[in-house]
Design a protein around this motif. Structure first.
Motif, PDB file in Angstrom:
ATOM      1  N   UNK A  37      44.376  15.195  -1.658  1.00  0.00           N
ATOM      2  CA  UNK A  37      45.719  14.657  -1.847  1.00  0.00           C
ATOM      3  C   UNK A  37      46.610  15.655  -2.595  1.00  0.00           C
ATOM      4  N   UNK A  38      46.085  16.245  -3.657  1.00  0.00           N
ATOM      5  CA  UNK A  38      46.869  17.207  -4.440  1.00  0.00           C
ATOM      6  C   UNK A  38      47.269  18.392  -3.572  1.00  0.00           C
ATOM      7  N   UNK A  39      46.314  18.937  -2.833  1.00  0.00           N
ATOM      8  CA  UNK A  39      46.614  20.088  -1.976  1.00  0.00           C
ATOM      9  C   UNK A  39      47.692  19.733  -0.955  1.00  0.00           C
ATOM     10  N   UNK A  40      47.486  18.649  -0.233  1.00  0.00           N
ATOM     11  CA  UNK A  40      48.426  18.265   0.827  1.00  0.00           C
ATOM     12  C   UNK A  40      49.817  17.959   0.277  1.00  0.00           C
ATOM     13  N   UNK A  41      49.874  17.255  -0.834  1.00  0.00           N
ATOM     14  CA  UNK A  41      51.168  16.891  -1.406  1.00  0.00           C
ATOM     15  C   UNK A  41      51.952  18.127  -1.822  1.00  0.00           C
ATOM     16  N   UNK A  42      51.320  19.024  -2.565  1.00  0.00           N
ATOM     17  CA  UNK A  42      52.001  20.258  -2.978  1.00  0.00           C
ATOM     18  C   UNK A  42      52.412  21.093  -1.769  1.00  0.00           C
ATOM     19  N   UNK A  43      51.535  21.185  -0.785  1.00  0.00           N
ATOM     20  CA  UNK A  43      51.813  22.002   0.397  1.00  0.00           C
ATOM     21  C   UNK A  43      52.969  21.431   1.211  1.00  0.00           C
ATOM     22  N   UNK A  44      53.017  20.115   1.365  1.00  0.00           N
ATOM     23  CA  UNK A  44      54.094  19.490   2.128  1.00  0.00           C
ATOM     24  C   UNK A  44      55.448  19.686   1.457  1.00  0.00           C
ATOM     25  N   UNK A  47      56.385  23.411   1.939  1.00  0.00           N
ATOM     26  CA  UNK A  47      56.793  23.693   3.326  1.00  0.00           C
ATOM     27  C   UNK A  47      58.155  23.098   3.633  1.00  0.00           C
ATOM     28  N   UNK A  48      58.403  21.890   3.146  1.00  0.00           N
ATOM     29  CA  UNK A  48      59.665  21.217   3.443  1.00  0.00           C
ATOM     30  C   UNK A  48      60.834  21.848   2.691  1.00  0.00           C
ATOM     31  N   UNK A  49      60.682  22.000   1.393  1.00  0.00           N
ATOM     32  CA  UNK A  49      61.802  22.407   0.545  1.00  0.00           C
ATOM     33  C   UNK A  49      61.826  23.892   0.207  1.00  0.00           C
ATOM     34  N   UNK A  50      60.707  24.590   0.427  1.00  0.00           N
ATOM     35  CA  UNK A  50      60.657  25.994   0.024  1.00  0.00           C
ATOM     36  C   UNK A  50      60.596  26.138  -1.481  1.00  0.00           C
ATOM     37  N   UNK A  51      60.270  25.064  -2.168  1.00  0.00           N
ATOM     38  CA  UNK A  51      60.232  25.052  -3.627  1.00  0.00           C
ATOM     39  C   UNK A  51      58.976  24.319  -4.066  1.00  0.00           C
ATOM     40  N   UNK A  52      58.418  24.722  -5.178  1.00  0.00           N
ATOM     41  CA  UNK A  52      57.211  24.086  -5.686  1.00  0.00           C
ATOM     42  C   UNK A  52      56.066  25.084  -5.722  1.00  0.00           C
ATOM     43  N   UNK A  53      54.933  24.629  -6.221  1.00  0.00           N
ATOM     44  CA  UNK A  53      53.814  25.552  -6.420  1.00  0.00           C
ATOM     45  C   UNK A  53      53.003  25.777  -5.155  1.00  0.00           C
ATOM     46  N   UNK A  54      53.085  24.904  -4.181  1.00  0.00           N
ATOM     47  CA  UNK A  54      52.302  25.054  -2.955  1.00  0.00           C
ATOM     48  C   UNK A  54      50.895  24.499  -3.122  1.00  0.00           C
ATOM     49  N   UNK A  55      50.199  24.372  -1.996  1.00  0.00           N
ATOM     50  CA  UNK A  55      48.892  23.730  -1.978  1.00  0.00           C
ATOM     51  C   UNK A  55      47.809  24.437  -2.773  1.00  0.00           C
ATOM     52  N   UNK A  56      47.669  25.743  -2.585  1.00  0.00           N
ATOM     53  CA  UNK A  56      46.582  26.469  -3.241  1.00  0.00           C
ATOM     54  C   UNK A  56      46.784  26.512  -4.754  1.00  0.00           C
ATOM     55  N   UNK A  57      47.981  26.863  -5.190  1.00  0.00           N
ATOM     56  CA  UNK A  57      48.246  26.927  -6.635  1.00  0.00           C
ATOM     57  C   UNK A  57      48.139  25.527  -7.241  1.00  0.00           C
ATOM     58  N   UNK A  58      48.654  24.522  -6.537  1.00  0.00           N
ATOM     59  CA  UNK A  58      48.548  23.147  -7.023  1.00  0.00           C
ATOM     60  C   UNK A  58      47.106  22.710  -7.176  1.00  0.00           C
ATOM     61  N   UNK A  59      46.269  23.102  -6.230  1.00  0.00           N
ATOM     62  CA  UNK A  59      44.846  22.771  -6.288  1.00  0.00           C
ATOM     63  C   UNK A  59      44.161  23.479  -7.449  1.00  0.00           C
ATOM     64  N   UNK A  60      44.508  24.733  -7.679  1.00  0.00           N
ATOM     65  CA  UNK A  60      43.937  25.476  -8.814  1.00  0.00           C
ATOM     66  C   UNK A  60      44.358  24.831 -10.128  1.00  0.00           C
ATOM     67  N   UNK A  61      45.624  24.474 -10.239  1.00  0.00           N
ATOM     68  CA  UNK A  61      46.099  23.803 -11.457  1.00  0.00           C
ATOM     69  C   UNK A  61      45.311  22.521 -11.675  1.00  0.00           C
TER      70      UNK A  61
END
Length: 129
Positions: A37-44, A47-61
């Motif tokens: 869930x964390x990976x997908x949410x950050x990645x979506x 991808x949509x906004x071009x802003x945020x940490x992204x899936x991989x960084x979000x998962x590491x956090x």
């Protein structure tokens, strides 16, 4: 996010998720689904906004310092609502304080955050969960 003639061009809309089924999956998989869930949410959001940490960084956090995720995800949702759409966001970084209440706080946090995401994605054309 790229700009074309003053108009922001956004990526694909994220997926809505059933709150109840997501909680059930988290329980049945002994918490493994929370990483998905964390990976997908950050990645979506990225991808949509071009802003945020992204899936991989979000998962590491989430893996290294999980409590930070409680603040980062609602901050990214706030960005979608307020900075992109000019609406008042139902969640923000301070929503992360729910993690201070063991178990029930995590459930309240998830219901608030996933609910806000579902409403946002639906407003952009995603089907209901």
């Amino acid at each position: 996010m790229t700009e074309t003639a003053g108009e922001p061009r956004l990526g694909p809309v994220g997926n809505t998720r059933s709150i109840g089924l997501s909680i059930l999956w988290a329980v049945l998989t002994l918490g493994i689904y929370t990483f998905v869930w964390v990976y997908r949410t950050h990645e979506e959001v990225k991808r949509y906004a071009g802003n945020g940490v992204g899936g991989v960084v979000g998962l590491v956090i989430y893996f290294v310092i999980a409590p930070v995720t409680y603040f980062v995800v609602p901050s990214e949702v706030r960005y979608l609502y307020e900075d992109l759409d000019g609406q008042t966001s139902p969640v923000r970084g301070t929503t992360g304080l729910w993690f201070l209440l063991p178990l029930i706080g995590s459930i309240v946090w998830f219901v608030k955050v996933q609910g806000a995401l579902n409403r946002y994605w639906q407003s952009k054309g995603a089907p209901p969960p």
